[in-house]
Design a protein around this motif. Structure first.
Motif, mmCIF file in Angstrom:
data_model
loop_
_atom_site.group_PDB
_atom_site.id
_atom_site.type_symbol
_atom_site.label_atom_id
_atom_site.label_comp_id
_atom_site.label_asym_id
_atom_site.label_seq_id
_atom_site.Cartn_x
_atom_site.Cartn_y
_atom_site.Cartn_z
ATOM 1 N N ILE A 65 -1.113 -7.721 -6.205
ATOM 2 C CA ILE A 65 -1.906 -6.495 -6.259
ATOM 3 C C ILE A 65 -1.003 -5.352 -6.708
ATOM 4 O O ILE A 65 0.012 -5.062 -6.066
ATOM 5 C CB ILE A 65 -2.526 -6.171 -4.886
ATOM 6 C CG1 ILE A 65 -3.342 -7.370 -4.385
ATOM 7 C CG2 ILE A 65 -3.392 -4.924 -4.974
ATOM 8 C CD1 ILE A 65 -3.823 -7.224 -2.958
ATOM 9 N N ALA A 66 -1.379 -4.719 -7.805
ATOM 10 C CA ALA A 66 -0.533 -3.665 -8.377
ATOM 11 C C ALA A 66 -0.319 -2.514 -7.409
ATOM 12 O O ALA A 66 0.802 -2.002 -7.273
ATOM 13 C CB ALA A 66 -1.147 -3.143 -9.673
ATOM 14 N N GLY A 67 -1.414 -2.082 -6.738
ATOM 15 C CA GLY A 67 -1.316 -0.895 -5.897
ATOM 16 C C GLY A 67 -1.448 -1.160 -4.416
ATOM 17 O O GLY A 67 -0.467 -1.109 -3.674
ATOM 18 N N ARG A 68 -2.671 -1.499 -3.938
ATOM 19 C CA ARG A 68 -2.891 -1.628 -2.495
ATOM 20 C C ARG A 68 -4.249 -2.260 -2.234
ATOM 21 O O ARG A 68 -5.068 -2.426 -3.134
ATOM 22 C CB ARG A 68 -2.817 -0.259 -1.801
ATOM 23 C CG ARG A 68 -3.800 0.774 -2.349
ATOM 24 C CD ARG A 68 -3.521 2.163 -1.758
ATOM 25 N NE ARG A 68 -4.417 3.178 -2.319
ATOM 26 C CZ ARG A 68 -4.158 3.882 -3.415
ATOM 27 N NH1 ARG A 68 -3.025 3.668 -4.079
ATOM 28 N NH2 ARG A 68 -5.011 4.794 -3.848
ATOM 29 N N ILE A 69 -4.457 -2.617 -0.982
ATOM 30 C CA ILE A 69 -5.781 -2.991 -0.486
ATOM 31 C C ILE A 69 -6.353 -1.757 0.186
ATOM 32 O O ILE A 69 -5.782 -1.238 1.149
ATOM 33 C CB ILE A 69 -5.702 -4.167 0.500
ATOM 34 C CG1 ILE A 69 -5.138 -5.411 -0.201
ATOM 35 C CG2 ILE A 69 -7.068 -4.471 1.088
ATOM 36 C CD1 ILE A 69 -4.924 -6.589 0.721
ATOM 37 N N SER A 70 -7.474 -1.267 -0.322
ATOM 38 C CA SER A 70 -7.997 0.022 0.121
ATOM 39 C C SER A 70 -9.478 -0.096 0.420
ATOM 40 O O SER A 70 -10.050 -1.182 0.428
ATOM 41 C CB SER A 70 -7.729 1.080 -0.957
ATOM 42 O OG SER A 70 -8.031 2.368 -0.498
ATOM 43 N N ARG A 71 -10.120 1.022 0.668
ATOM 44 C CA ARG A 71 -11.559 1.066 0.877
ATOM 45 C C ARG A 71 -12.137 2.253 0.136
ATOM 46 O O ARG A 71 -11.427 3.226 -0.160
ATOM 47 C CB ARG A 71 -11.887 1.142 2.370
ATOM 48 C CG ARG A 71 -11.347 2.355 3.090
ATOM 49 C CD ARG A 71 -11.742 2.300 4.569
ATOM 50 N NE ARG A 71 -11.421 3.530 5.258
ATOM 51 C CZ ARG A 71 -10.292 3.769 5.882
ATOM 52 N NH1 ARG A 71 -9.346 2.843 5.884
ATOM 53 N NH2 ARG A 71 -10.080 4.924 6.495
ATOM 54 N N VAL A 123 2.311 -7.110 -2.599
ATOM 55 C CA VAL A 123 1.739 -5.780 -2.785
ATOM 56 C C VAL A 123 2.746 -4.712 -2.326
ATOM 57 O O VAL A 123 3.437 -4.920 -1.333
ATOM 58 C CB VAL A 123 0.403 -5.656 -1.996
ATOM 59 C CG1 VAL A 123 0.600 -5.883 -0.499
ATOM 60 C CG2 VAL A 123 -0.279 -4.337 -2.235
ATOM 61 N N PRO A 124 2.875 -3.611 -3.031
ATOM 62 C CA PRO A 124 2.397 -3.366 -4.391
ATOM 63 C C PRO A 124 3.407 -3.901 -5.396
ATOM 64 O O PRO A 124 4.605 -3.685 -5.270
ATOM 65 C CB PRO A 124 2.299 -1.839 -4.448
ATOM 66 C CG PRO A 124 3.329 -1.356 -3.459
ATOM 67 C CD PRO A 124 3.471 -2.415 -2.406
ATOM 68 N N THR A 125 2.898 -4.536 -6.435
ATOM 69 C CA THR A 125 3.792 -5.084 -7.450
ATOM 70 C C THR A 125 4.227 -4.034 -8.467
ATOM 71 O O THR A 125 5.245 -4.206 -9.138
ATOM 72 C CB THR A 125 3.125 -6.246 -8.185
ATOM 73 O OG1 THR A 125 1.899 -5.779 -8.776
ATOM 74 C CG2 THR A 125 2.820 -7.390 -7.238
ATOM 75 N N ILE A 126 3.454 -2.948 -8.584
ATOM 76 C CA ILE A 126 3.818 -1.859 -9.510
ATOM 77 C C ILE A 126 4.038 -0.563 -8.751
ATOM 78 O O ILE A 126 5.078 0.081 -8.899
ATOM 79 C CB ILE A 126 2.748 -1.691 -10.600
ATOM 80 C CG1 ILE A 126 2.650 -2.982 -11.442
ATOM 81 C CG2 ILE A 126 3.074 -0.496 -11.500
ATOM 82 C CD1 ILE A 126 1.573 -2.960 -12.505
ATOM 83 N N GLY A 127 3.083 -0.151 -7.923
ATOM 84 C CA GLY A 127 3.299 1.049 -7.122
ATOM 85 C C GLY A 127 2.009 1.610 -6.564
ATOM 86 O O GLY A 127 0.931 1.459 -7.147
ATOM 87 N N SER A 128 2.128 2.241 -5.400
ATOM 88 C CA SER A 128 1.015 2.945 -4.767
ATOM 89 C C SER A 128 1.525 4.324 -4.371
ATOM 90 O O SER A 128 2.418 4.444 -3.533
ATOM 91 C CB SER A 128 0.532 2.185 -3.530
ATOM 92 O OG SER A 128 -0.429 2.934 -2.818
ATOM 93 N N THR A 129 0.973 5.365 -4.994
ATOM 94 C CA THR A 129 1.484 6.721 -4.761
ATOM 95 C C THR A 129 0.664 7.494 -3.735
ATOM 96 O O THR A 129 0.954 8.662 -3.473
ATOM 97 C CB THR A 129 1.520 7.512 -6.078
ATOM 98 O OG1 THR A 129 0.187 7.615 -6.600
ATOM 99 C CG2 THR A 129 2.422 6.837 -7.098
ATOM 100 N N SER A 130 -0.325 6.853 -3.133
ATOM 101 C CA SER A 130 -1.118 7.533 -2.121
ATOM 102 C C SER A 130 -0.295 7.780 -0.869
ATOM 103 O O SER A 130 0.368 6.860 -0.355
ATOM 104 C CB SER A 130 -2.353 6.694 -1.748
ATOM 105 O OG SER A 130 -3.011 7.257 -0.631
ATOM 106 N N ASN A 131 -0.323 9.004 -0.353
ATOM 107 C CA ASN A 131 0.324 9.319 0.913
ATOM 108 C C ASN A 131 -0.638 9.178 2.087
ATOM 109 O O ASN A 131 -0.277 9.472 3.231
ATOM 110 C CB ASN A 131 0.903 10.737 0.890
ATOM 111 C CG ASN A 131 2.096 10.849 -0.037
ATOM 112 O OD1 ASN A 131 2.828 9.888 -0.243
ATOM 113 N ND2 ASN A 131 2.281 12.023 -0.621
ATOM 114 N N THR A 132 -1.853 8.721 1.806
ATOM 115 C CA THR A 132 -2.878 8.527 2.840
ATOM 116 C C THR A 132 -3.105 7.067 3.145
ATOM 117 O O THR A 132 -3.233 6.677 4.307
ATOM 118 C CB THR A 132 -4.204 9.170 2.394
ATOM 119 O OG1 THR A 132 -3.998 10.556 2.125
ATOM 120 C CG2 THR A 132 -5.276 9.017 3.472
#
Length: 395
Positions: free
Chosen positions: A79-85, A103-112
């Motif tokens: 998963i490039a970013g994240r498991i989210s809703r 996860v994350p294989t590329i990046g997740s920039t969410s601070n939430t």
């Protein structure tokens, strides 16, 4: 999909790509690429092969409508970013019995939202096998998001939660914020620090292969083996060993804990190497078998450590820092069958260390009878003897 084909079934993100009462099942040896956000309310199931979600930062799985199911029982899910809703009221039923999630294989920039996040009351996460790899930190700056599980119905009885792998970039600090028990914890990259954000119970093994496990002044409870080939930072926390079988502590250069509690209804804590407990050793129940190694309590005459003793026996060498007179210093030593403690009291001393060991062999009668200060020793204790060795300036 049950073939060895490599396919890209979707190239454009849709509002509900797998609708309610529908599903996508990958059960072949090929690769499924979905270079998009995968928003769905049905079932996504991976049993074999490889599935790639997203090809850019923040592209992710998005659960919507409260009926979403993610089932991983084999293969690899990247998963490039994240498991989210989708929104705060959406939740997911996530079941993992095998396979690997990276996860994350590329990046997740969410601070939430963390890369793995179970914080919704209606969500369910059941893990009985497989491996979840947190490859890099989520968020920006000092967010350092990783694995969060603090709400919903969570049951993790098997599998491994792993921090870092060979593809982790440098200087990654990934948080572990889980109020539920996990089965196994692994840190497996020189570039990664796993930092606890809550007290953590690990039902089975802790493995620090490379990288750093930072307890962040929090407590850990461990039911299996502790193996450290790299770095553990205990802070002011306590590590409790409470498994029912033999629990082996391994670190070639000697492990260092701040506080240790042994509370075992059965089995033994076994030392494969030396260990040092800097502050407090609490023995509630269960034996500690040092073999040819040494368990040391305290770090200096200024910081001698504290023994809180209820039950259990230290088999082998127990070293204590001593710098007080008129107080009994307990060495709860003996054999696997017998408790043969030693209690020493000094009236005058220069501080240092005293190592005690009960040797369960007949010391013989050479030199007897021995008389000193009006007292005579005529017979030996045939069951064994106490070997006491002073060092560190103790006299």
């Amino acid at each position: 999909l049950s073939s060895s084909s490599n396919i890209t079934p979707f190239t454009t993100a849709l509002a509900n790509i797998i609708p309610l009462n529908a599903g996508f099942w990958h059960n072949g040896s090929g690769t499924v690429d979905m270079p998009i956000n995968v928003q769905y309310s049905g079932t996504l199931r991976i049993s074999s092969g490889t599935m790639n979600i997203g090809n850019a930062a923040n592209e992710r799985i998005i659960a919507v409508n409260g009926a979403t199911q993610l089932i991983v029982e084999g293969g690899t899910l990247n998963i490039a970013g994240r498991i989210s809703r989708g929104v705060a009221t959406d939740y997911i039923t996530f079941t993992m019995s095998g396979g690997t999630i990276v996860v994350p294989t590329i990046g997740s920039t969410s601070n939430t939202f963390a890369p793995i996040m179970m914080d919704q009351t209606g969500s369910t996460f059941t893990m009985t096998g497989g491996t979840i790899i947190l490859q890099r930190e989520g968020g920006t700056g000092a967010a350092n998001l990783g694995f969060i599980a603090n709400a919903g119905t969570v049951g993790i009885s098997g599998g491994v939660i792993q921090f870092g792998d060979a593809s982790s970039p440098a200087f990654q600090t990934i948080s572990m914020d889980c109020i539920f028990n996990i089965a196994n914890l692994s840190v497996n990259s020189f570039n990664v620090t796993c930092r606890l954000m809550d007290n953590l119970t690990v039902l089975q093994a802790v493995n620090i292969t490379t990288g750093t496990l930072n307890a962040n002044n929090l407590n850990m409870t461990v039911g299996g083996n502790w193996t450290n080939s790299s770095t553990f930072t205990p802070g002011t926390g306590t590590v409790t060993f409470n498994g029912t079988g033999t629990q082996t502590i391994t670190k070639a250069t000697g492990e260092i804990f701040n506080n240790v509690t042994v509370n075992k209804v059965s089995g033994t804590v076994s030392l494969a190497n030396n260990i040092n407990v800097n502050s407090t050793l609490t023995m509630t129940a269960g034996n500690i078998d040092c073999a040819a190694n040494t368990l040391t309590l305290g770090v200096s005459t200024a910081s001698t450590g504290t023994l809180t003793y209820t039950a259990g026996t230290i088999i082998g060498n127990f070293k204590r820092w001593i710098n007080s007179t008129g107080v009994g210093i307990l060495f709860p030593i003996g054999t696997s069958s017998y408790y043969r403690s030693a209690l020493t009291t000094f009236t005058n001393l220069a501080g240092g260390t005293l190592t005690a060991n009960f040797v369960s062999t007949n010391p013989g009668s050479n030199g007897l009878p021995l008389s000193e200060s009006g007292k005579t020793i005529a017979n030996q204790y045939t069951e064994g003897y106490w070997d006491l060795t002073a060092a560190g300036g103790l006299s």
